[in-house]
Design a protein around this motif. Structure first.
Motif, PDB file in Angstrom:
ATOM      1  N   ILE A  44       0.848  -1.206   0.000  1.00 10.03           N
ATOM      2  CA  ILE A  44       0.000   0.000   0.000  1.00 10.03           C
ATOM      3  C   ILE A  44       0.883   1.255   0.000  1.00 10.03           C
ATOM      4  O   ILE A  44       0.618   2.217  -0.717  1.00 10.03           O
ATOM      5  N   TYR A  55      -7.629   2.825  -0.865  1.00  2.94           N
ATOM      6  CA  TYR A  55      -6.666   1.803  -0.457  1.00  2.94           C
ATOM      7  C   TYR A  55      -7.267   0.921   0.637  1.00  2.94           C
ATOM      8  O   TYR A  55      -7.662   1.427   1.694  1.00  2.94           O
ATOM      9  N   ILE A  58       0.787   4.307  -2.653  1.00  6.27           N
ATOM     10  CA  ILE A  58       0.563   5.705  -2.254  1.00  6.27           C
ATOM     11  C   ILE A  58       1.740   6.565  -2.729  1.00  6.27           C
ATOM     12  O   ILE A  58       1.550   7.667  -3.242  1.00  6.27           O
ATOM     13  N   CYS A  80      -7.699   5.519   3.244  1.00  5.18           N
ATOM     14  CA  CYS A  80      -6.919   4.291   3.283  1.00  5.18           C
ATOM     15  C   CYS A  80      -7.336   3.526   4.539  1.00  5.18           C
ATOM     16  O   CYS A  80      -7.259   4.064   5.640  1.00  5.18           O
TER      17      CYS A  80
END
Ligand code: IMP
Ligand code: MG
Length: 179
Positions: free
Chosen positions: A26, A147, A30, A129
């Protein structure tokens, strides 16, 4: 692996090694999506504190880190749909790229409330997220949710920041309720 938190029994669902691996993925995503933009990472306390720490350790772009605190479970194992606003973001978010970091999205009510509240402060973008998502529990869809670490069944979990009656947050893994 089994454990007891307060008066409930739990078993290991996601070991820490798997969390770490997914968080690295992740963070990479990002980093690519926000390259050259220096976003504000805003963790939603208390549940997200470990996730925010591991996430920012793996980010290779400059970020500001801050927190806001909301509560919605109040010691039970189901969302009360009432949100208590404990403390607000202190950073000026106008014109900034804001990434809200949550431990788990259940009904979606908490994030819906927070996104609505922050939108009037005119950030450039709001992105959400979350480490965990219970897709079958969603009542309000969150457009900003981009996310997601893991999708899990509609069951109560603790560990890695998440609590039951303020206990279980320090377990290094996600544990699901049994029995
Ligand atoms: P929502 O408003 O229903 O989406 O609930 C979101 C909040 O409820 C999360 O930020 C958590 O703090 C808490 N929560 C939801 N599901 C669980 C769970 O299974 N275990 C512990 N806390 C949870
Ligand atoms: Mg939370």
């Amino acid at each position: 692996m089994k454990t007891r938190v307060a008066d409930l029994d739990f078993e290991l669902l996601i070991p820490y090694e798997q969390l770490e691996k997914r968080i690295r993925e992740i963070a990479k995503q990002i980093g690519e999506d926000f390259e050259g933009r220096s976003p504000i990472i805003a963790g939603i306390l208390t549940g997200s504190f470990l996730f925010v720490a591991d996430l920012v350790k793996n980010l290779d772009i400059p970020v500001e880190v801050t927190f806001t605190k909301l509560a919605s479970y109040f010691g039970g194992t189901a969302s009360t749909r009432k949100i208590r606003d404990d403390f607000d973001l202190t950073i000026d978010i106008k014109g900034r790229h804001l990434i809200l970091v949550e431990d788990i999205v259940d009904t979606g009510n908490t994030l819906h409330y927070l996104v609505d509240k922050l939108r009037v402060r005119e950030p450039a973008t709001i992105t959400v997220c979350t480490l965990l998502l219970k897709p079958n529990a969603i009542e309000v869809s969150i457009e900003e949710l981009k996310y997601v670490g893991f999708e899990i069944d509609n069951q109560f979990v603790v560990g890695y920041g998440l609590d039951y009656r303020e206990q279980g947050r320090s377990l290094m893994g996600i544990y699901q309720r049994v029995g």
